[in-house]
Design a protein around this motif. Structure first.
Motif, mmCIF file in Angstrom:
data_model
loop_
_atom_site.group_PDB
_atom_site.id
_atom_site.type_symbol
_atom_site.label_atom_id
_atom_site.label_comp_id
_atom_site.label_asym_id
_atom_site.label_seq_id
_atom_site.Cartn_x
_atom_site.Cartn_y
_atom_site.Cartn_z
ATOM 1 N N LEU A 46 0.824 -1.202 0.000
ATOM 2 C CA LEU A 46 0.000 0.000 0.000
ATOM 3 C C LEU A 46 0.865 1.261 0.000
ATOM 4 O O LEU A 46 0.343 2.372 -0.036
ATOM 5 N N ALA A 47 2.185 1.063 0.049
ATOM 6 C CA ALA A 47 3.086 2.216 0.085
ATOM 7 C C ALA A 47 3.058 2.971 -1.235
ATOM 8 O O ALA A 47 3.060 4.199 -1.266
ATOM 9 N N THR A 138 -6.943 1.441 -3.390
ATOM 10 C CA THR A 138 -7.186 2.873 -3.217
ATOM 11 C C THR A 138 -8.288 3.116 -2.199
ATOM 12 O O THR A 138 -8.213 4.041 -1.394
ATOM 13 N N ARG A 139 -9.300 2.283 -2.213
ATOM 14 C CA ARG A 139 -10.392 2.430 -1.254
ATOM 15 C C ARG A 139 -10.015 1.846 0.103
ATOM 16 O O ARG A 139 -10.497 2.293 1.134
ATOM 17 N N LEU A 140 -9.129 0.869 0.111
ATOM 18 C CA LEU A 140 -8.697 0.255 1.364
ATOM 19 C C LEU A 140 -7.909 1.245 2.211
ATOM 20 O O LEU A 140 -8.095 1.329 3.424
ATOM 21 N N THR A 141 -7.040 2.019 1.597
ATOM 22 C CA THR A 141 -6.232 2.969 2.358
ATOM 23 C C THR A 141 -7.101 4.024 3.019
ATOM 24 O O THR A 141 -6.785 4.517 4.096
ATOM 25 N N ARG A 142 -8.212 4.370 2.380
ATOM 26 C CA ARG A 142 -9.101 5.369 2.973
ATOM 27 C C ARG A 142 -9.937 4.790 4.103
ATOM 28 O O ARG A 142 -10.230 5.460 5.084
ATOM 29 N N ALA A 147 -1.928 0.176 7.361
ATOM 30 C CA ALA A 147 -1.413 -0.987 8.096
ATOM 31 C C ALA A 147 -2.065 -2.287 7.622
ATOM 32 O O ALA A 147 -1.608 -3.381 7.954
ATOM 33 N N SER A 148 -3.142 -2.179 6.849
ATOM 34 C CA SER A 148 -3.849 -3.363 6.362
ATOM 35 C C SER A 148 -2.987 -4.122 5.359
ATOM 36 O O SER A 148 -2.186 -3.540 4.643
ATOM 37 N N ASN A 149 -3.179 -5.429 5.309
ATOM 38 C CA ASN A 149 -2.460 -6.273 4.366
ATOM 39 C C ASN A 149 -3.462 -6.868 3.381
ATOM 40 O O ASN A 149 -4.255 -7.744 3.758
ATOM 41 N N PRO A 150 -3.473 -6.399 2.134
ATOM 42 C CA PRO A 150 -4.442 -6.904 1.155
ATOM 43 C C PRO A 150 -4.407 -8.416 0.979
ATOM 44 O O PRO A 150 -5.456 -9.036 0.784
ATOM 45 N N TYR A 151 -3.211 -9.019 1.055
ATOM 46 C CA TYR A 151 -3.120 -10.476 0.896
ATOM 47 C C TYR A 151 -3.864 -11.179 2.027
ATOM 48 O O TYR A 151 -4.638 -12.114 1.796
ATOM 49 N N VAL A 272 -20.309 -14.101 -3.816
ATOM 50 C CA VAL A 272 -20.277 -15.510 -3.422
ATOM 51 C C VAL A 272 -18.903 -16.061 -3.789
ATOM 52 O O VAL A 272 -18.057 -16.255 -2.930
ATOM 53 N N GLY A 273 -18.684 -16.310 -5.082
ATOM 54 C CA GLY A 273 -17.376 -16.777 -5.519
ATOM 55 C C GLY A 273 -16.447 -15.649 -5.891
ATOM 56 O O GLY A 273 -15.235 -15.834 -5.960
ATOM 57 N N LEU A 274 -17.005 -14.471 -6.150
ATOM 58 C CA LEU A 274 -16.207 -13.290 -6.461
ATOM 59 C C LEU A 274 -16.594 -12.179 -5.499
ATOM 60 O O LEU A 274 -17.726 -11.706 -5.507
ATOM 61 N N VAL A 275 -15.651 -11.799 -4.664
ATOM 62 C CA VAL A 275 -15.911 -10.804 -3.626
ATOM 63 C C VAL A 275 -14.999 -9.601 -3.829
ATOM 64 O O VAL A 275 -13.808 -9.752 -4.095
ATOM 65 N N VAL A 276 -15.574 -8.411 -3.718
ATOM 66 C CA VAL A 276 -14.801 -7.172 -3.774
ATOM 67 C C VAL A 276 -14.689 -6.610 -2.365
ATOM 68 O O VAL A 276 -15.666 -6.575 -1.614
ATOM 69 N N TYR A 277 -13.466 -6.187 -2.010
ATOM 70 C CA TYR A 277 -13.236 -5.621 -0.681
ATOM 71 C C TYR A 277 -12.432 -4.320 -0.822
ATOM 72 O O TYR A 277 -11.470 -4.290 -1.575
ATOM 73 N N PRO A 278 -12.839 -3.256 -0.109
ATOM 74 C CA PRO A 278 -14.026 -3.117 0.738
ATOM 75 C C PRO A 278 -15.306 -3.206 -0.091
ATOM 76 O O PRO A 278 -15.291 -2.886 -1.279
#
Length: 301
Positions: A46-47, A138-142, A147-151, A272-278
């Motif tokens: 995320l850096a 991009t949405r995760l950092t907001r 500190a979050s780890n996408p993996y 279900v089988g395809l999830v978007v986060y956030p």
């Protein structure tokens, strides 16, 4: 009660060999009928975020062991013999796309079209279940901070969906192996700790997952890892540019773990089988809707 895992006879598709088969103790069947191969697309940092590909995608390809060993592996081996003369070549999406290394021969347009058509045919005819998570960095950092780890986020999401699938197969109490590619000692150690934390019921959750992680070097040349490598990027591209033509994703639609079982393939896979986060609300018909808990959906491989 969990269904018992199948015991596979060696050489059963070849000419019979007269040998005395050892007795099989039904109580010793502790492995499920499925094996899972994992790969990712994009980096989990995320850096610095690549504006052209600001996502991290984790893809799980779930194979029935009998179909995998008897159909998929031979098909991929034959493809390699046909085009390279040997089977030590590792199918890698980036190398194929950039026509480098062993795949420099694909710079010849007619040969490239023929090779990609064969590869697409293998993908179409391979029966596997696809579970994937797209992390929008991009949405995760907001929303959750750097500190979050996408993996780790994607792994948690995908393992929970994998457990849903195995529960529907009645094999949730049997051990299922999850094969991932080695990335480095530090990264592998961190991933294994997070994997075990999720499977042990993180944060006091009661749901424990009977999965066992296996690290494999790319040089082991596993067909399942190579197929997983080929599916991850098309999933990410579909999220970034949902209105752009994406032939590979059109094929993958029918592989996703989805609502409605085999009769519903190609639809009902979002969240279900395809999830978007956030989670987010859809902005167009091609974008995933806000994530919700999956419902029962018996789907066969």
């Amino acid at each position: 009660m969990a269904n018992r895992g199948t015991q596979y006879s060696l050489f059963e598709s070849a000419e019979p060999i007269v040998v005395e088969a050892p007795p099989v103790d039904e109580g010793e069947r502790r492995f499920s009928d499925f094996v899972v191969y994992v790969d990712e697309s994009g980096d989990h940092s995320l850096a610095s975020i690549d504006v052209g590909y600001p996502v991290f995608v984790l893809a799980l390809c779930v194979f029935h062991k009998r179909h995998y060993s008897e159909k998929i592996i031979p098909a991929i081996e034959k493809l390699k013999f046909n085009y390279f003369g040997h089977d030590s070549v590792v199918l890698h999406e980036t190398d194929i796309r950039k026509q480098r290394g062993d795949f420099a021969l694909l710079s010849h347009l007619p040969r490239r079209k023929e090779f990609l058509a064969w590869l697409l045919d293998i993908m179409v005819k391979s029966n596997f279940i696809l579970i994937a998570c797209v992390v929008d960095k991009t949405r995760l950092t907001r929303s959750e901070g750097e500190a979050s780890n996408p993996y780790h986020i994607a792994l948690d999401v995908c393992l929970q969906r994998l457990d849903d699938f195995l529960t529907e197969k009645g094999q949730q109490d049997l051990q299922t192996h999850v094969i991932v590619e080695c990335r480095g000692k530090k990264e592998d150690r961190e991933l294994e700790l997070e994997f075990r934390r999720i499977c042990d019921g993180k944060d006091g959750q009661e749901r424990q997952l009977p999965f066992h992680i296996v690290f494999a070097d790319k040089k082991t040349n596993l067909a399942g890892l190579q197929l997983a490598d080929l599916v991850a990027r098309p999933v990410g591209l579909n999220y970034i540019r949902p209105n752009q033509s994406n032939q590979a994703f059109d094929v993958l639609k029918k592989k996703f773990f989805c609502e409605g079982g085999r009769a519903g393939v190609g639809a009902g896979y979002e969240n279900v089988g395809l999830v978007v986060y956030p989670p987010q609300k859809a902005k167009s018909p091609g974008e995933p809707t806000e994530a919700v808990a999956p419902t029962g959906n018996p789907q066969s491989t």
